[in-house]
Design an enzyme around this catalytic site. Structure first.
Site, mmCIF file in Angstrom:
data_model
loop_
_atom_site.group_PDB
_atom_site.id
_atom_site.type_symbol
_atom_site.label_atom_id
_atom_site.label_comp_id
_atom_site.label_asym_id
_atom_site.label_seq_id
_atom_site.Cartn_x
_atom_site.Cartn_y
_atom_site.Cartn_z
ATOM 1 N N GLY A 178 -4.348 -1.813 5.761
ATOM 2 C CA GLY A 178 -3.698 -2.951 5.102
ATOM 3 C C GLY A 178 -4.250 -4.140 5.618
ATOM 4 O O GLY A 178 -4.377 -5.078 4.805
ATOM 5 N N ARG A 179 -4.571 -4.536 6.917
ATOM 6 C CA ARG A 179 -5.090 -5.681 7.344
ATOM 7 C C ARG A 179 -6.746 -5.846 6.971
ATOM 8 O O ARG A 179 -7.084 -6.700 7.238
ATOM 9 C CB ARG A 179 -4.964 -5.611 8.932
ATOM 10 C CG ARG A 179 -5.640 -4.496 9.380
ATOM 11 C CD ARG A 179 -5.267 -4.477 11.039
ATOM 12 N NE ARG A 179 -5.647 -3.069 11.740
ATOM 13 C CZ ARG A 179 -4.945 -2.113 11.658
ATOM 14 N NH1 ARG A 179 -3.733 -2.101 11.176
ATOM 15 N NH2 ARG A 179 -5.482 -0.811 12.371
ATOM 16 N N GLU A 222 -3.430 -5.736 15.649
ATOM 17 C CA GLU A 222 -3.022 -4.253 15.026
ATOM 18 C C GLU A 222 -4.093 -3.368 15.052
ATOM 19 O O GLU A 222 -3.766 -2.279 15.225
ATOM 20 C CB GLU A 222 -2.357 -4.650 13.580
ATOM 21 C CG GLU A 222 -1.478 -3.529 13.158
ATOM 22 C CD GLU A 222 -0.998 -3.717 11.928
ATOM 23 O OE1 GLU A 222 -1.494 -3.607 10.913
ATOM 24 O OE2 GLU A 222 0.248 -3.880 11.970
ATOM 25 N N HIS A 269 -3.037 -32.377 20.447
ATOM 26 C CA HIS A 269 -1.915 -32.695 20.847
ATOM 27 C C HIS A 269 -0.477 -31.993 21.036
ATOM 28 O O HIS A 269 0.510 -32.272 21.061
ATOM 29 C CB HIS A 269 -1.631 -33.866 19.696
ATOM 30 C CG HIS A 269 -2.805 -34.804 19.521
ATOM 31 N ND1 HIS A 269 -3.060 -35.984 19.869
ATOM 32 C CD2 HIS A 269 -3.929 -34.643 18.599
ATOM 33 C CE1 HIS A 269 -4.187 -36.651 19.551
ATOM 34 N NE2 HIS A 269 -4.400 -35.756 18.680
ATOM 35 N N LYS A 320 10.617 0.669 13.388
ATOM 36 C CA LYS A 320 11.295 0.989 12.107
ATOM 37 C C LYS A 320 12.163 2.045 12.146
ATOM 38 O O LYS A 320 13.249 1.674 11.484
ATOM 39 C CB LYS A 320 9.965 1.228 11.175
ATOM 40 C CG LYS A 320 9.089 0.206 10.957
ATOM 41 C CD LYS A 320 7.831 0.700 9.976
ATOM 42 C CE LYS A 320 6.719 -0.229 9.750
ATOM 43 N NZ LYS A 320 5.803 -0.108 8.779
ATOM 44 N N GLU A 338 10.964 -4.393 3.794
ATOM 45 C CA GLU A 338 11.146 -5.954 3.651
ATOM 46 C C GLU A 338 10.743 -6.096 2.029
ATOM 47 O O GLU A 338 11.123 -6.702 1.213
ATOM 48 C CB GLU A 338 10.157 -6.686 4.706
ATOM 49 C CG GLU A 338 10.732 -6.760 6.004
ATOM 50 C CD GLU A 338 9.886 -5.654 6.856
ATOM 51 O OE1 GLU A 338 9.494 -4.624 6.174
ATOM 52 O OE2 GLU A 338 9.727 -5.691 8.087
ATOM 53 N N LYS A 393 0.772 -1.262 -0.006
ATOM 54 C CA LYS A 393 -0.019 0.097 -0.069
ATOM 55 C C LYS A 393 0.997 1.259 0.095
ATOM 56 O O LYS A 393 0.950 2.067 -0.765
ATOM 57 C CB LYS A 393 -0.801 0.018 1.244
ATOM 58 C CG LYS A 393 -1.707 1.118 1.269
ATOM 59 C CD LYS A 393 -2.563 1.029 2.629
ATOM 60 C CE LYS A 393 -3.345 2.515 2.677
ATOM 61 N NZ LYS A 393 -4.165 2.392 4.094
HETATM 62 O O1 LIG Z 1 1.144 -2.679 2.356
HETATM 63 P P1 LIG Z 1 2.394 -1.927 3.016
HETATM 64 O O2 LIG Z 1 2.186 -0.575 2.923
HETATM 65 O O3 LIG Z 1 3.621 -2.374 2.665
HETATM 66 O O4 LIG Z 1 2.360 -2.222 4.443
HETATM 67 C C1 LIG Z 1 2.541 -3.409 4.882
HETATM 68 C C2 LIG Z 1 2.123 -3.569 6.400
HETATM 69 O O5 LIG Z 1 2.942 -3.098 7.407
HETATM 70 C C3 LIG Z 1 2.094 -2.373 8.291
HETATM 71 O O6 LIG Z 1 1.785 -1.136 7.917
HETATM 72 C C4 LIG Z 1 2.644 -2.408 9.607
HETATM 73 O O7 LIG Z 1 3.854 -2.133 9.790
HETATM 74 C C5 LIG Z 1 0.758 -3.022 8.168
HETATM 75 O O8 LIG Z 1 -0.413 -2.442 8.802
HETATM 76 C C6 LIG Z 1 0.676 -3.309 6.634
HETATM 77 O O9 LIG Z 1 -0.274 -4.298 6.356
#
Ligand SMILES: O=P(O)(O)OC[C@H]1O[C@](O)(CO)[C@@H](O)[C@@H]1O
Length: 555
Positions: A271-272, A357, A388, A516, A216, A210
């Site tokens: 995002g979630r 979150e 288990h 971060k 990452e 987003k």
């Molecule tokens: O879609 P993006 O902007 O890469 O964010 C990835 C994820 O990182 C977060 O912003 C948390 O750091 C989440 O809310 C989000 O789903």
């Protein structure tokens, strides 16, 4: 908006629940079932293909009435309407939260800043449909003119967990040729393990972010791009093999994604909550757009239920209030998600982000510190495996963790008596949690085994199971796109309803920013050949030096 002085724990409805809890402390669910033969029917609700048995809870009709009174005191019906109307309920970021618009099947407009957003939502769905058709029909091919065989979705958090959950949940609907892989972690092993098994000529990369700023995702995309360029690809061919989904088109173009390969997202979707958007492309490519639209329609059906059903019959509201009952009045810090369905095994991980979150917050919407518990620790795993592994704690531990057992009435894969055995396990676990085993029952069992009295006396205390442990059982006919959509939407709305009552902002996530920020300086120090001055605590400094001593010769 409730005023700061309306702190939840000051409300009379809150006090009424605290008094009620005190009166319930000696109550056992066994007795509640014995006293009311109709209990199962009385505490049963259904909507959008999902059935909820909430009779194995430590509640009476009085409990439920008091919880509903709390919900109304917190203006839950008004806040639900506010969400659907696009009000800025994400107060700290001054944004609406309109994931419901992504699956809106109605004809009414939904406006953001005076603009109806539905044309753009529907236009993007149409673009998705065309793209998915071109890939699946092999009209869109790789640089050696071969059809795509693999889709690699690079993203993390909501740009990973949601689409991955839906893809796995709907594996029976996957296209015969297209395989879908997910890369999220910055641990190089993640992308290495994926790249090892795919062919650059027939691989389509989806860059899902987003913000298009997530470290990452950007680092993994660079690796994927380099891998492609060093395995037969070149800059001109990037456009055939790289597509992006983002709200930050500029960054994506600067990164080298061609504009016509960029699908939009919007800042009014968290995002979630975004698996319903173009972030769902990996899912749509594997299950097809018809099934993706069925997923959306299942979620829409749950939306309509949440928006219109009386609170007393409202599945998200019932689950939300039960969670508040245990979290705020019985000191339960956790909540277990136990899907008795192999395909739904990813549900706990998605709901961890969705719930933790959203409601892992400690100040109210007005910025006041809370003096009550908010979001729980969400954990869980697939049943029957958990029996288990961790069910021992559920049965005899000292921690209270209510649990949602989730199971289809029909399996996609009838094998021998497996589904009946799985179903029997699911029901026996919820029954054992509810009724437990008394010392007298334990003794009688041991005596029936012919053990001598001293052995009976020695073993009996270890065999006692307190019971009175609450669980919900959620049922649906079969794991179809519609029921999966309705199920995920159910939990989205449960999470939102709890956030309303706790008066927190369920749609921001400022808590993840500090890590971060600190990570930038630490990374510089780890990579620096010369030891840079320590920033703060001796632990971080010491650990940095340990890493540097292993990675920089002569340092
Ligand atoms: O879609 P993006 O902007 O890469 O964010 C990835 C994820 O990182 C977060 O912003 C948390 O750091 C989440 O809310 C989000 O789903």
């Amino acid at each position: 908006m409730p005023q700061a002085h309306d702190l939840l724990s000051r409300r009379p409805e809150w006090r009424a629940l605290a008094e009620h809890q005190a009166s319930m402390q000696q109550v056992h669910m066994r007795d509640l079932f014995h006293q009311d033969p109709d209990r199962f029917r009385r505490f049963f609700a259904e909507a959008a293909g999902i059935s909820l048995d909430y009779s194995k809870n430590l509640v009476t009709t009085d409990t439920m009435a008091r919880l509903m009174a709390l919900a109304r005191a917190c203006q839950l019906p008004d806040r639900i309407e506010a969400m659907f109307r696009g009000e800025h309920i994400n107060a700290s970021e001054d944004r609406p939260a309109l994931h419901v618009a992504l699956r809106n099947m109605g004809s009414e407009p939904i406006t953001v800043a005076g603009e109806d957003i539905m044309p753009e939502v529907r236009g993007t769905l149409a673009r998705m449909e065309e793209f998915v058709w071109r890939v699946r029909s092999t009209q869109w091919r790789g640089f050696t003119n071969k059809p795509f065989t693999d889709v690699v979705s690079i993203g993390i958090g909501g740009s990973f967990l949601g689409p991955k959950l839906v893809s796995a949940s709907l594996k029976p609907y996957w296209h015969g040729r297209l395989n879908c892989h997910y890369v999220a972690n910055i641990d190089g092993s993640h992308i290495t393990e994926v790249l090892r098994h795919i062919n650059p000529e027939t691989t389509l990369f989806l860059i899902q972010s987003k913000s298009f700023k997530t470290q990452e995702t950007l680092e993994n995309t660079k690796v994927a791009r380099e891998w492609f360029l060093h395995n037969g690809g070149n800059e001109e061919l990037i456009s055939k093999h790289f597509v992006a989904v983002t709200a930050n088109t500029r960054e994506a173009i600067d990164f080298g994604i061609t504009e016509e390969n960029i699908f939009p997202m919007w800042d009014w979707v968290g995002g979630r909550y975004s698996l319903w958007s173009a972030i769902g492309l990996p899912t749509a490519l594997t299950i097809g757009m018809e099934n993706f639209r069925a997923l959306l329609s299942g979620a829409h059906a749950m939306d309509q239920h949440f928006r219109t059903a009386p609170l007393e019959d409202n599945l998200p509201v019932i689950l939300a209030l039960l969670g508040i009952w245990y979290g705020n009045f019985w000191q339960a810090d956790a909540h277990a998600i136990l899907p008795y369905d192999h395909y739904l095994r990813g549900l706990p991980a998605h709901l961890q982000q969705l719930d933790m979150e959203s409601n892992g917050k400690c100040v109210t919407q007005a910025g006041e510190p809370v003096d009550y518990q908010t979001g729980p620790i969400i954990w869980g795993g697939a049943g029957a495996n958990g029996q288990h592994a961790y069910h021992q704690l559920l049965h005899q531990g000292t921690k209270l963790s209510p649990a949602d057992f989730i199971i289809p009435l029909h399996t996609h894969n009838p094998v021998a008596n497996h589904h009946a055995i799985l179903f029997a396990n699911c029901l026996s676990q919820t029954q054992a949690l509810m009724q437990g085993k008394t010392e007298a029952e334990a003794r009688a069992e041991l005596e029936a085994q012919g053990l001598p009295p001293e052995e009976v006396a020695r073993l009996a205390p270890h065999k006692v199971i307190p019971g009175n442990k609450p669980s919900n059982t959620l049922l649906f006919e079969r794991g179809t796109p519609r029921t999966v959509g309705a199920l995920i939407a159910l939990y989205e709305h449960k999470t939102f309803a709890q956030g309303v009552i706790w008066d927190v902002d369920s749609f921001d996530q400022w808590g993840v920013e500090l890590g971060k920020q600190l990570g930038k300086d630490i990374l510089d120090r780890l990579l620096s050949r010369d030891a840079l001055p320590g920033a703060n605590d001796s632990s971080t400094d010491g650990l940095i030096e340990l890493f540097r001593s292993r990675h920089h010769n002569g340092s």
